[in-house]
Design an enzyme around this catalytic site. Structure first.
Site, PDB file in Angstrom:
ATOM      1  N   ARG A 227      -3.012  -1.124 -12.269  1.00 38.91           N
ATOM      2  CA  ARG A 227      -2.441  -1.862 -11.146  1.00 38.91           C
ATOM      3  C   ARG A 227      -1.643  -0.910 -10.261  1.00 38.91           C
ATOM      4  O   ARG A 227      -0.525  -0.525 -10.597  1.00 38.91           O
ATOM      5  CB  ARG A 227      -1.558  -3.009 -11.643  1.00 38.91           C
TER       6      ARG A 227
ATOM      7  N   ASP B 188       0.574   0.512  -7.057  1.00 36.31           N
ATOM      8  CA  ASP B 188       1.694  -0.006  -6.270  1.00 36.31           C
ATOM      9  C   ASP B 188       1.339  -0.063  -4.787  1.00 36.31           C
ATOM     10  O   ASP B 188       0.312   0.458  -4.351  1.00 36.31           O
ATOM     11  CB  ASP B 188       2.927   0.880  -6.453  1.00 36.31           C
TER      12      ASP B 188
ATOM     13  N   ARG C 114       4.250   9.270  -9.576  1.00 34.83           N
ATOM     14  CA  ARG C 114       5.049   9.655  -8.408  1.00 34.83           C
ATOM     15  C   ARG C 114       6.384  10.274  -8.816  1.00 34.83           C
ATOM     16  O   ARG C 114       6.893  11.165  -8.128  1.00 34.83           O
ATOM     17  CB  ARG C 114       5.263   8.438  -7.517  1.00 34.83           C
TER      18      ARG C 114
END
Length: 281
Positions: free
Chosen positions: A59, A61, A206
């Site tokens: 999933r 972002d 990230r």
């Protein structure tokens, strides 16, 4: 029902998906918001004339892209992969595409069957920043980053660890992951980080890139990055890199005969063995 009046057997359909995440509020369906899952399920449900619910490998972002996303759904309708691919190209908006359609074994699960996920994070060292045609998927950084130091910092994070310092907290979710690849390639002004793991927790990629980029820009040391593996909660010292530089590029799955075993293994909650701590006693 088929032409004899009998109920058709349900089949599992595997999809390959690509999207530009710029104008999506992430993958997961959210009321009133434009999401990849929402757009795909709405279009597929129209084509199949029945509700379609997707299970996805990862999933992503808001703002994160995908070149090799994988999802599955079940249906009792007839499946013509080539025809469905062509029809979905007409139904879907320009920023999302179904690139592959195939029938999958009943044990295939896009999420739980996955052995590893591969991400790429793209940066540019060009003094003028990202070129206009790449501006939605490439992040500008300082021209003089120390790539050698970044590679050292990245190697220090490989292996099975608790990545709590790099993950946003989700209640009840483990932050133990096996980071299998984290390296950097340069092509002219373009720097690409390749990050692979059996799974990732929320914002992990990230955060990894942000921490290592701080080393490349001379604000932190490789040793500091390694020390983050000793922390038991998210570190406020780690800057999360912008979403638009990140793309899910591939997902690996085992052979069909091993799918069931992989599903069971993925559902197990893992911990880091005492002998495999990052920094010794």
């Amino acid at each position: 029902m088929d032409e004899t009046g009998s109920e058709r057997e349900s089949i599992r359909v595997r999809l390959g998906i690509s999207y530009d995440g710029t104008d999506f509020t992430g993958w997961a369906r959210q009321p009133g918001l434009r999401t990849v899952q929402g757009v795909l399920e709405e279009s597929l449900s129209k084509v199949f004339r029945a509700p379609i619910v997707l299970t996805v490998a990862g999933r992503t972002d808001a703002g994160v892209h995908a070149e090799g996303q994988v999802a599955h759904f079940d249906t009792t309708a007839e499946l013509d992969p080539a025809k469905l691919t062509h029809r979905m190209a007409r139904f879907l908006p320009r920023d999302v595409r179904i690139t592959d359609v195939r029938r999958a074994p009943a044990d295939f699960d896009a999420r739980f069957s996955a052995m590893r996920r591969h991400y790429a994070y793209r940066l540019t060292t060009a003094a003028y920043g990202a070129e206009p045609l790449r501006a939605r998927s490439v992040v500008a950084c300082k021209p003089d980053v120390d790539l050698d130091a970044m590679r050292v910092a990245s190697r220090n994070l490989l292996g099975l660890h608790d990545f709590a310092a790099f993950c946003r907290r989700r209640e009840g979710a483990t932050t133990v992951r096996e980071l299998q690849r984290f390296d950097w390639e340069r092509e002219g002004d373009l720097l690409t980080a390749y990050v692979s793991a059996d799974a990732f927790c929320w914002s992990m990629v990230r955060s990894l890139v942000g921490a290592v980029l701080a080393v490349g820009e001379g604000r932190r040391t490789p040793e500091w990055v390694a020390s983050l593996l000793t922390e038991s909660q998210r570190s406020s010292a780690v800057t999360v890199a912008p979403a638009h530089g990140l793309s899910l590029i591939a997902v690996d799955y085992p052979a069909d005969a091993d799918l069931s075993a992989r599903n069971a293994q993925t559902r197990e909650v893992r911990t880091v063995p005492a002998s495999e701590g990052c920094c010794g006693d």
